[in-house]
Design a protein around this motif. Structure first.
Motif, PDB file in Angstrom:
ATOM      1  N   ARG A   1       1.092  11.928  -9.896  1.00  0.00           N
ATOM      2  CA  ARG A   1       0.446  13.281  -9.954  1.00  0.00           C
ATOM      3  C   ARG A   1       1.647  14.131 -10.101  1.00  0.00           C
TER       4      ARG A   1
ATOM      5  N   GLU B   1       0.753  -1.261   0.039  1.00  0.00           N
ATOM      6  CA  GLU B   1       0.016  -0.080  -0.023  1.00  0.00           C
ATOM      7  C   GLU B   1       0.939   1.266  -0.001  1.00  0.00           C
ATOM      8  N   VAL B   2       1.925   1.246   0.722  1.00  0.00           N
ATOM      9  CA  VAL B   2       2.660   2.232   0.630  1.00  0.00           C
ATOM     10  C   VAL B   2       3.534   2.733  -0.399  1.00  0.00           C
ATOM     11  N   GLN B   3       3.934   1.553  -1.237  1.00  0.00           N
ATOM     12  CA  GLN B   3       4.634   1.672  -2.339  1.00  0.00           C
ATOM     13  C   GLN B   3       3.574   2.119  -3.712  1.00  0.00           C
ATOM     14  N   THR B   4       2.343   1.669  -3.321  1.00  0.00           N
ATOM     15  CA  THR B   4       1.354   2.204  -4.489  1.00  0.00           C
ATOM     16  C   THR B   4       1.086   3.666  -4.202  1.00  0.00           C
ATOM     17  N   ARG B   5       1.102   4.039  -2.990  1.00  0.00           N
ATOM     18  CA  ARG B   5       0.717   5.389  -2.794  1.00  0.00           C
ATOM     19  C   ARG B   5       1.896   6.460  -3.221  1.00  0.00           C
ATOM     20  N   LEU B   6       3.130   5.882  -2.951  1.00  0.00           N
ATOM     21  CA  LEU B   6       4.228   6.779  -3.465  1.00  0.00           C
ATOM     22  C   LEU B   6       4.215   6.759  -4.947  1.00  0.00           C
ATOM     23  N   GLU B   7       3.802   5.712  -5.748  1.00  0.00           N
ATOM     24  CA  GLU B   7       3.883   5.729  -7.052  1.00  0.00           C
ATOM     25  C   GLU B   7       2.989   6.658  -7.691  1.00  0.00           C
ATOM     26  N   ARG B   8       1.419   6.610  -6.819  1.00  0.00           N
ATOM     27  CA  ARG B   8       0.506   7.359  -7.205  1.00  0.00           C
ATOM     28  C   ARG B   8       0.919   8.938  -6.964  1.00  0.00           C
ATOM     29  N   GLU B   9       1.658   9.226  -6.057  1.00  0.00           N
ATOM     30  CA  GLU B   9       1.860  10.583  -5.900  1.00  0.00           C
ATOM     31  C   GLU B   9       3.004  11.199  -6.814  1.00  0.00           C
TER      32      GLU B   9
END
Length: 194
Positions: free
Chosen positions: A137, A126-134
């Protein structure tokens, strides 16, 4: 040590377990049947005291008495009485059963915990996905307004090149160029090799 005091007539002497075990060693089934009758109750009592489960206690008692039949030759008179030898076998077998049941329960518990353990670290994912999403953006903000609009319509709304052309009222070739240029800038910003 005090001697037992008997009131009235003297009790009849009990069966000679030493003699019976000697006959059992020679394969005398009648002697074993008598030995069985004499020792079965105490063996079951020892098993129940250790196991507390009547069914398992009966199984252990049966196993012990079978072991007495098979291993009667191992009895050593110099180490104690026959009854003590048999009861020692019963106690050891009952303790082994308790340990076996506990080990089995521990294995089952461990297996159950492993079944519920995810094959990957969900938090890390989840952290990795959030970092990639950011990061996506942030890189989208580096695009021009028209590139960002084309990429957003294509990848977030799922429109085809033709549909984007219709929505933006822009020629199809221009939409394709904006998308290509926008994707190249995104690739470079994200550090993805071609």
């Amino acid at each position: 040590m005090r001697e037992a005091v008997h009131i009235g007539r003297k009790p009849a002497p009990g069966p000679d377990l030493e003699k019976l075990i000697g006959l059992v060693v020679r394969g005398d089934q009648e002697a074993f049947a008598r030995l069985y009758d004499i020792t079965a109750g105490p063996v079951l009592g020892v098993a129940r005291a250790v196991l507390r489960d009547p069914a398992q206690s009966e199984e252990v008692a049966q196993e012990v008495l079978t072991e007495v039949w098979r291993t009667a030759a191992r009895y050593r008179r110099d180490r104690g009485q026959v009854m003590n030898w048999v009861l020692t076998l019963a106690h050891r077998r009952a303790v082994d059963r308790v340990r076996s049941v506990e080990a089995s329960a521990a294995r089952d518990d461990k297996a159950a915990r492993l079944d519920h353990t995810p094959e990957y670290d969900q938090v890390e994912e989840e952290v990795q996905t959030r970092l990639e999403r950011e990061q996506v953006r942030r890189c989208l903000r580096t695009l021009t307004e028209v590139q960002r609009e084309s990429v957003t319509l294509a990848y977030y709304r799922g429109l085809t090149h033709r549909e984007i052309s219709d929505v933006l009222t822009t020629p199809l070739g221009t939409v394709k160029t904006r998308l290509r240029d926008g994707l190249i800038r995104l690739r470079d910003c994200l550090g993805v090799s071609a």
